[in-house]
Design a protein around this motif. Structure first.
Motif, PDB file in Angstrom:
ATOM      1  N   THR A   7       0.919  -1.275  -0.019  1.00 45.83           N
ATOM      2  CA  THR A   7       0.030  -0.137   0.084  1.00 45.83           C
ATOM      3  C   THR A   7       1.019   1.293  -0.006  1.00 45.83           C
ATOM      4  O   THR A   7       0.655   2.239  -1.011  1.00 45.83           O
ATOM      5  CB  THR A   7      -1.003   0.007   1.188  1.00 45.83           C
TER       6      THR A   7
ATOM      7  N   LYS B 222       2.267   5.280  -7.735  1.00 47.90           N
ATOM      8  CA  LYS B 222       1.069   5.562  -8.564  1.00 47.90           C
ATOM      9  C   LYS B 222       1.249   7.003  -9.176  1.00 47.90           C
ATOM     10  O   LYS B 222       0.345   7.093 -10.287  1.00 47.90           O
ATOM     11  CB  LYS B 222      -0.265   5.349  -8.023  1.00 47.90           C
TER      12      LYS B 222
ATOM     13  N   ALA C 215      -7.370  -7.707  -1.679  1.00 48.23           N
ATOM     14  CA  ALA C 215      -7.871  -6.977  -2.776  1.00 48.23           C
ATOM     15  C   ALA C 215      -8.729  -5.613  -2.402  1.00 48.23           C
ATOM     16  O   ALA C 215      -8.364  -4.473  -2.942  1.00 48.23           O
ATOM     17  CB  ALA C 215      -8.464  -7.636  -3.970  1.00 48.23           C
ATOM     18  N   ARG C 216      -9.429  -5.800  -1.352  1.00 44.26           N
ATOM     19  CA  ARG C 216     -10.284  -4.696  -0.914  1.00 44.26           C
ATOM     20  C   ARG C 216      -9.380  -3.620  -0.332  1.00 44.26           C
ATOM     21  O   ARG C 216      -9.601  -2.443  -0.427  1.00 44.26           O
ATOM     22  CB  ARG C 216     -11.594  -5.137   0.040  1.00 44.26           C
TER      23      ARG C 216
ATOM     24  N   SER D 246      -7.243  -1.898  -2.586  1.00 43.45           N
ATOM     25  CA  SER D 246      -7.774  -1.018  -3.808  1.00 43.45           C
ATOM     26  C   SER D 246      -8.328   0.240  -2.857  1.00 43.45           C
ATOM     27  O   SER D 246      -8.254   1.378  -3.364  1.00 43.45           O
ATOM     28  CB  SER D 246      -8.864  -1.560  -4.559  1.00 43.45           C
ATOM     29  N   LYS D 247      -9.022   0.325  -1.422  1.00 45.53           N
ATOM     30  CA  LYS D 247      -9.401   1.006  -0.858  1.00 45.53           C
ATOM     31  C   LYS D 247      -8.505   2.182  -0.333  1.00 45.53           C
ATOM     32  O   LYS D 247      -8.748   3.412  -0.581  1.00 45.53           O
ATOM     33  CB  LYS D 247     -10.209   0.610   0.615  1.00 45.53           C
TER      34      LYS D 247
ATOM     35  N   GLU E 190      -6.285  -0.244  -9.405  1.00 40.16           N
ATOM     36  CA  GLU E 190      -7.255  -1.310  -9.496  1.00 40.16           C
ATOM     37  C   GLU E 190      -6.394  -2.575  -8.758  1.00 40.16           C
ATOM     38  O   GLU E 190      -5.239  -2.875  -9.016  1.00 40.16           O
ATOM     39  CB  GLU E 190      -7.289  -1.738 -11.045  1.00 40.16           C
ATOM     40  N   ALA E 191      -7.237  -3.549  -8.119  1.00 37.93           N
ATOM     41  CA  ALA E 191      -6.708  -4.605  -7.304  1.00 37.93           C
ATOM     42  C   ALA E 191      -7.901  -5.772  -7.584  1.00 37.93           C
ATOM     43  O   ALA E 191      -8.840  -5.780  -7.152  1.00 37.93           O
ATOM     44  CB  ALA E 191      -6.713  -4.360  -5.840  1.00 37.93           C
TER      45      ALA E 191
END
Lengths: 114, 223
Positions: free
Chosen positions: B51, B58, B76-77, B80-81, B86-87
Motif C-alpha cells: 500500500t 502511482k 484486494a479490497r 484498492s481502498k 485497481e486490485a
C-alpha cells in the motif's frame, strides 16, 4: 509442503503426453526426485493416489519414485561430498565455496502405458 | 487393449511451467509492463508495505495489483481502498502457490492492457511460491523481524530466487533477539546478489528508498 500442487503439474504433463501418444491408459509413472528438493515421497504418494482416481485414463496408475542423492562439489579442494550430511560447508577443507551438482532434480523419467 | 509400452519422458516437472513463464515474460517485455512478484510469510506486512509503495509509485506509473490467496478477497479490497488503484483477487483453489498460467489468467482479467507495473502478491508462504516461476520480471521477498534472523537459512530457495529482500518491522527490533547484520549475512549466504532494505511499513521508514529502487528497475526493463 506443496505435494498436491506438484502432483497436479505431473498429471497435466502426463495427460499431454498421453494425448500426443494415443495412450488408452497409463499404468505407471516413474519420477526421479533429488533428496534436497523438499518433496516428501510418502506425501507425494498419498496425493498421487487421490489425484489419479479422478483421471479417467489414470485410475490405479502406480507411482514409482527413484531417489537421486544430493552431492555438492567444493571449488576450493575439488572434492565432492554428501550434501544431506554436510550442507554447504565442505567437510574436507571447510570452504563454503561450494555448489550442488545433483539432488534438486524433479523429473518425469518414463511412463508405462497401454 | 493394446500392448503395454514404455514412453521415455526424461523431462523436468517444472519444465513446462518454466517455458510458459518465459513466454509470459517476453510478452510483458513487448508491452513494457513490469511484473513484480512479492513473496513472504503470512503476517510479514506484505499488504501494508505494498500500500505504501503503491501510493508513491502511482504518481508516475499505471499500476494493477493481483492478490493471490487460497480464499477471501480481504487483501484486494484493502489495497484498492487504500490506494485507489485497481486490485483483483486471485483464488488459487487450495493451492499454496501461483504458477505461470494462473498469473497469466490474472493479468488477462485485469481491466486494462497498458499497465506500467503489475504487482502480484503471492500466497503467504516461504516454500512453495519459490518453486514456481510466475513469469515475473523480479521477485521481492519481505521478511519481518518477529520471524527471526535465521529464516534465510531455513528457506534457502526463497532467498535464492529473490532479487531483493525487505526486512520489515524494524521498529520492534529492541524487543526481539533479531540480529539484523546476521540476517543480512544469512541472506547473502544464500544469494550474494540480493539487494537488502530495512523498512518499517507501519511508519514508512525505508519505503522511499525501495520505491526509488523499483522505479529504476522499471526503467531498466523498458529499455
Amino acid at each position: 509442503m506443496h505435494e498436491l500442487g506438484v502432483v497436479f503439474h505431473v498429471i497435466d504433463e502426463i495427460e499431454d503426453l498421453a494425448r500426443q501418444n494415443n495412450v488408452e491408459h497409463v499404468n505407471s509413472v516413474t519420477l526421479q526426485i533429488g533428496t534436497v528438493t523438499g518433496i516428501i515421497p510418502s506425501y507425494l504418494e498419498d496425493c498421487w493416489n487421490w489425484a489419479v482416481s479422478k483421471q479417467e485414463n489414470m485410475v490405479n496408475c502406480r507411482l514409482i519414485i527413484e531417489k537421486i542423492e544430493a552431492i555438492t562439489h567444493c571449488e576450493d579442494c575439488n572434492q565432492d561430498y554428501n550434501t544431506i550430511i554436510y550442507g554447504k560447508k565442505c567437510p574436507h577443507c571447510e570452504s563454503e565455496n561450494t555448489y550442488l551438482i545433483q539432488g534438486n532434480e524433479f523429473m518425469i523419467k518414463e511412463m508405462e502405458v497401454v | 487393449m493394446g500392448n503395454i509400452r514404455i514412453i521415455e519422458v526424461k523431462q523436468s516437472v517444472f519444465a513446462s511451467n518454466d517455458k510458459r513463464a518465459a513466454e509470459l515474460r517476453n510478452e510483458l517485455k513487448e508491452k513494457k509492463t513490469f511484473l513484480l512478484n512479492v513473496m513472504s510469510s503470512p503476517g510479514s506486512g506484505k499488504t501494508t508495505t505494498l500500500t505504501r509503495l503503491i501510493n508513491i509509485l502511482k504518481e508516475e506509473f499505471k499500476i494493477g495489483v493481483m492478490e493471490a490467496d487460497i480464499d477471501s478477497d480481504v487483501d484486494a479490497r484493502t489495497v484498492s481502498k487504500n490506494t485507489g488503484v485497481e486490485a483483483i483477487q486471485l483464488h488459487t483453489g487450495g493451492m499454496c502457490h501461483l504458477d505461470a498460467d494462473m498469473t497469466r489468467q490474472g493479468i488477462e482479467s485485469l481491466e486494462s492492457d497498458d499497465y506500467d507495473l503489475i504487482i502480484l502478491e503471492n500466497v503467504g508462504n516461504l516454500v512453495c511460491p519459490a518453486e514456481f516461476d510466475t513469469g515475473a520480471v523480479k521477485n521481492m521477498c519481505i521478511l519481518s523481524v518477529p520471524e527471526g534472523d535465521d529464516k534465510p537459512l531455513k528457506y534457502p530457495l526463497m532467498f535464492e530466487v529473490s532479487n531483493f529482500v525487505l526486512i520489515n518491522k524494524i521498529d520492534v527490533l529492541p524487543y526481539f533477539d533479531f540480529d539484523i547484520e546476521k540476517c543480512k549475512e544469512n541472506i547473502r549466504y544464500r544469494n550474494p546478489m540480493a539487494d537488502i532494505f530495512e523498512i518499517c511499513s507501519k511508519d514508512g521508514r525505508g519505503i522511499e528508498e525501495v520505491a526509488e529502487y523499483i522505479r529504476q528497475q522499471i526503467y531498466d526493463w523498458r529499455r
